[in-house]
Design a protein around this motif. Structure first.
Motif, short mmCIF file in Angstrom:
data_model
loop_
_atom_site.label_atom_id
_atom_site.label_comp_id
_atom_site.label_asym_id
_atom_site.label_seq_id
_atom_site.Cartn_x
_atom_site.Cartn_y
_atom_site.Cartn_z
N LYS A 72 75.63 -12.24 26.44
CA LYS A 72 76.51 -12.79 25.41
C LYS A 72 75.89 -14.03 24.77
O LYS A 72 75.22 -14.82 25.45
N GLY A 113 79.47 -8.70 18.00
CA GLY A 113 79.43 -10.11 18.36
C GLY A 113 78.03 -10.63 18.59
O GLY A 113 77.83 -11.78 18.97
N THR A 114 77.02 -9.78 18.38
CA THR A 114 75.63 -10.19 18.51
C THR A 114 74.79 -9.34 17.58
O THR A 114 75.12 -8.18 17.32
N TYR A 170 79.97 -17.11 22.30
CA TYR A 170 80.82 -15.92 22.46
C TYR A 170 82.25 -16.31 22.79
O TYR A 170 82.50 -17.19 23.63
#
Length: 411
Positions: free
Chosen positions: A233, A221-222, A237
């Motif tokens: 985050k 996610g990153t 996110y």
């Protein structure tokens, strides 16, 4: 393909492309994922609440339990089918008469040992035992040996889910079914798969089959590994709508059965089955498993060399008919070509012997052997290994971050 599926595919492809530009050679294009082998046994008694909590604090990606069955048919977490190595049962006089010889000669499981056996103890009796740290490692803390007892599988899930909430990060679960042949014999069911079905029932009831993605569809996610480790985050996110899971076993028939019953990814574990290291062998694995977990020796010497030096017998004609043994480099490439991620085991604390075969033989076919844990892990990162089964995750995180930093500065 639906609109949302297309968007998901494009996001994953884009994410993988960005990370691949930094030099990671994994199938998913991102950094190798860290699996906590029995939690964090380098510091805490393995498979204890403390071990799992410590592994969560070290920000790993998956937390592993080994699963057995008690005498009264409850799923419990313990590495071996016997109790003498990791509990204080030998010190408890009330169980002295439970020690016995047990022999089992199955297709995937061979046991011949005198010990105390988990399947001879009810859950209530197991709860009277303490889990202890192995005594052969003087640098491991021994002062937690009266703090923890045997967990049920559901207590393990409670702990992981609690950690996810408290630490506000997702942890994958990756239970290993220990010796299904043994437990399915001792506690028979109508279909002969009672052990597997018990696990699947718990996972389904607790929501692990809802929206479950395949392994490579679950990116961090990153694009920043340090942000991932520190749980920073991105602004956009979104919390996943699934509980990340995989199920593993050394019993390939169990793996095939599980694959027919669930969409949860299956991990095919192997120690020394020569046919699995051929093109046809990988084809078969790909038919039921998208994660293959071999003993790590095959990443430091070609599989044929490993089997020859280990005195593992194989039929040369059969191997030839399956396309021949793959070299280490080709083994990784061919697995990825079939959509199989690789998850070798086990990468130990730097204070331990790494147990690599290449360090024990002076054979001209072995051209290199790592001298330390940095060389060991950087080598598997170079190969593009997708997961590492880790002990001392603090070291693993430092080395993964160091490797990522070196990649970033090369590009």
């Amino acid at each position: 393909m639906s609109f949302f599926s297309l968007l998901s595919f494009l996001f994953i492809s884009c994410f993988s492309s960005i990370l691949a530009e930094r030099g990671w050679n994994t199938l998913h294009g991102g950094p190798s994922k860290i699996v906590g082998h029995r939690g964090e046994k380098a510091f805490m008694p393995e498979h204890s609440l403390g071990s799992y909590h410590q592994s969560g604090l070290e920000a790993i990606d998956y937390i592993e339990p080994d699963v057995c069955l008690s005498k009264d048919g409850v799923l419990v977490v313990i590495h071996n089918e016997w109790l003498g190595d990791t509990t204080n049962v030998a010190n408890l006089t009330q169980f002295a008469n439970r020690k016995r010889q047990y022999q089992f000669d199955g297709k995937f499981t061979q046991i011949n040992r005198t010990d105390w056996w988990v399947f001879d103890f009810t859950l209530a009796e197991l709860k009277t035992l303490n889990i202890i740290q192995a005594s052969g490692y003087p640098y491991r803390p021994q002062y937690y040996n009266t703090d923890f007892t045997v967990l049920t599988f559901e207590e393990y899930l409670d702990k992981v889910e609690s950690l996810s909430k408290v630490l506000d990060r997702e942890f994958g679960i990756i239970p290993e079914l220990k010796s299904p042949e043994v437990f399915n014999t001792l506690i028979p069911s109508t279909n002969g798969r009672g052990f597997e079905d018990k696990l699947l029932e718990v996972l389904e009831r607790r929501g692990y089959t809802v929206n479950q993605p395949s392994p490579i569809d679950a990116p961090m996610g990153t694009t920043s590994l340090i942000d991932w480790v520190l749980n920073i985050k991105p602004a956009d996110y979104k919390k996943p709508n699934y509980k990340l899971a995989a199920i593993q076993s050394f019993d390939q028939e169990t793996c095939q059965y599980l694959a027919s019953q669930t969409k949860i990814p299956i991990v095919a574990l192997d120690e020394n089955t020569p046919t699995m290291y051929t093109p046809a062998g990988l084809d078969k694995i790909a038919s039921y498993s998208k994660i293959f977990s071999p003993w790590k020796d095959v990443l430091f010497a070609d599989p044929q060399v490993v089997f020859d030096l280990s005195n593992v017998t194989y039929n040369k004609d059969e191997i030839a008919s399956m396309g021949g043994f793959l070299s280490t480099k080709d083994f990784v490439a061919e697995a990825h070509k079939r959509g199989i991620e690789l998850s070798p085991y086990t990468f130990y604390d730097s204070r331990q012997d790494n147990l690599l075969l290449c360090g024990s033989f002076n054979d001209s076919r072995i051209t290199w052997c790592p001298k330390n844990r940095k060389e060991e892990l950087f080598h598997v990162f170079d190969l593009g290994i997708d997961y590492i089964f880790s002990e001392n995750h603090f070291e693993s995180q430092m080395l993964r971050l160091s490797y990522d930093y070196e990649l970033a500065n090369k590009n």
